[in-house]
Enzyme design. Structure first.
Site, PDB file in Angstrom:
ATOM      1  N   TYR A  54      32.935  53.972 -51.532  1.00  8.03           N
ATOM      2  CA  TYR A  54      32.964  55.360 -51.041  1.00  8.03           C
ATOM      3  C   TYR A  54      34.156  55.574 -50.106  1.00  8.03           C
ATOM      4  O   TYR A  54      34.342  54.831 -49.139  1.00  8.03           O
ATOM      5  CB  TYR A  54      31.672  55.739 -50.308  1.00  8.03           C
ATOM      6  N   TRP A 204      19.406  59.436 -56.347  1.00  9.53           N
ATOM      7  CA  TRP A 204      20.555  60.128 -55.762  1.00  9.53           C
ATOM      8  C   TRP A 204      20.716  61.551 -56.282  1.00  9.53           C
ATOM      9  O   TRP A 204      20.224  61.896 -57.346  1.00  9.53           O
ATOM     10  CB  TRP A 204      21.839  59.336 -55.913  1.00  9.53           C
ATOM     11  N   PRO A 206      19.462  64.545 -55.214  1.00  8.07           N
ATOM     12  CA  PRO A 206      18.252  65.337 -55.477  1.00  8.07           C
ATOM     13  C   PRO A 206      18.536  66.840 -55.512  1.00  8.07           C
ATOM     14  O   PRO A 206      17.759  67.599 -56.080  1.00  8.07           O
ATOM     15  CB  PRO A 206      17.324  64.978 -54.311  1.00  8.07           C
ATOM     16  N   GLY A 287      22.502  63.919 -49.206  1.00  6.83           N
ATOM     17  CA  GLY A 287      23.824  63.932 -48.590  1.00  6.83           C
ATOM     18  C   GLY A 287      23.902  65.168 -47.718  1.00  6.83           C
ATOM     19  O   GLY A 287      23.123  66.108 -47.896  1.00  6.83           O
TER      20      GLY A 287
END
Ligand code: NDP
Length: 329
Positions: A54, A204, A206, A287
């Site tokens: 990342y 991941w 959502p 996130g």
């Protein structure tokens, strides 16, 4: 914040986890990143997700700084290995050499002695599963990794990996796939293979990267400051969520917004709560580009959606839901 066990393991994770893909070290400045992490901690999130790749490794460093001084035993720190972190032939994949080197580099950047869940970020068809799992096994024996996970592996890959993990006594306990109201490809095969093996889903996007926040309105330009408009986020957004930036999908999403309001929820809360209704899910990783998003989204923890509401969601999204297990990975 409710906590759930990760698969059949003894590890408790917050059912809403915080991840820093795209945001830390790229889309947002470090002070905003620190405020998001502190909002997560203040609202009861204990599970943090990152990856060496990342923001070209900066995301791990930012998370390590943000968590400095936080009681290590009170959080679950998870990262991943596979994608390239350098130009060398061995700076990628799931070889023993790269796993060992990547793990040590992640530990340094995260400023910690151990990783709670270490994920194989993708399946590596060029390396034997035995080599990969022997490397994980050694990291576990050394105490540098407590549990092991895989991300975006198919049901067959997970079943084969789990057999080897059992033989080598590697605690393979997590699968990290994409999952949302719009992307349900794990439901046909992956969740069943995982259930047989005691592996939980830590899912991941959502909110489908913000599509399910309702911020992208039909027939309007993407809002400034959003992931779709940012130079750090837009390539990933376009690749993985761009398919939903169409009038007919966004109109359906606006109907979901009305449904959420009737239930006293915001749309992001409804979308995250929907993911958490599935008993196979151990955690949904959210996130955030702002601390307020964390504060809003964590209120999805503990929300129950009745079967009538679940049916209405399916009716509204009919025709736009991806279910094909071949899309895994
Ligand atoms: P989400 O679907 O939750 O999208 C998060 C983004 O949506 C935010 O950054 C923000 O973007 C927007 N958003 C969030 N909440 C709100 C709100 N309340 N109102 C309006 N907009 C909102 O998850 P991510 O796509 O960020 O993925 C979460 C995590 O999952 C990652 O950080 C990573 O840890 C993990 N992941 C793992 C992958 C894997 O291969 N294993 C792949 C991808 C992610 P903005 O404000 O910029 O528009």
């Amino acid at each position: 914040m409710n906590h759930r066990r990760l698969g059949a393991s003894g590890l408790a994770v917050s059912e809403i986890a915080f991840g820093n893909w795209i945001t830390h070290g790229a889309q947002v400045d470090d002070n905003t990143a620190f405020s998001c992490v502190h909002a997560a901690l203040d609202t009861g999130i204990t599970t943090f997700d990152t990856a060496d790749v990342y923001s070209e490794t900066r995301a791990e460093s930012v998370l390590g700084q943000a968590l400095k001084g936080v009681r290590r035993e009170g959080i679950e720190l998870c990262t991943k290995v596979y994608h390239p972190t350098g130009a060398g032939n061995n700076d990628k994949g799931l070889s023993r050499k790269h796993i060992m080197e990547a793990c040590h580099a992640s530990l340094n950047r995260l400023q910690t002695d151990y990783i709670d869940v270490y994920y194989a970020h993708r399946f590596d068809a060029t390396v034997s599963l035995e080599e990969t799992f022997l490397a994980f096994s050694d990291l576990v024996r050394q105490g540098k990794v407590l549990y092991v996970g895989v991300s975006e592996w198919t049901a067959d890959q997970i079943t084969n990996g789990a057999a080897l993990a059992r033989e080598l006594r590697v605690p393979l306990v997590a699968s990290q796939p994409q999952y949302s109201m719009l992307w349900r490809v794990i439901e046909a095969e992956v969740v069943h293979a995982c259930e047989r093996e005691g592996i939980g889903q830590v899912v991941w996007s959502p909110l489908a990267q913000g599509i399910l926040s309702g911020k992208y309105a039909p027939e309007k330009p993407v809002p400034s400051g959003s992931r779709a408009s940012s130079s750090a986020g837009s390539p990933f957004f376009n690749k993985l969520a761009g398919q939903w930036l169409r009038t007919e999908v966004l109109l359906a999403v606006s109907k979901l917004d009305s449904l959420a309001r009737e239930a006293g929820l915001t749309l992001p809360q409804l979308a995250i709560a929907w993911v958490l209704q599935n008993p196979h899910i151990s955690a949904a990783i959210i996130g955030a580009s702002k601390p307020e998003q964390v504060q809003e989204n964590v209120k999805a923890s503990g929300v129950r959606l009745d079967s009538e509401m679940m049916r209405e969601i399916d009716t509204i999204l009919d025709g736009f839901i991806e279910r094909d297990p071949a899309k895994t990975g």
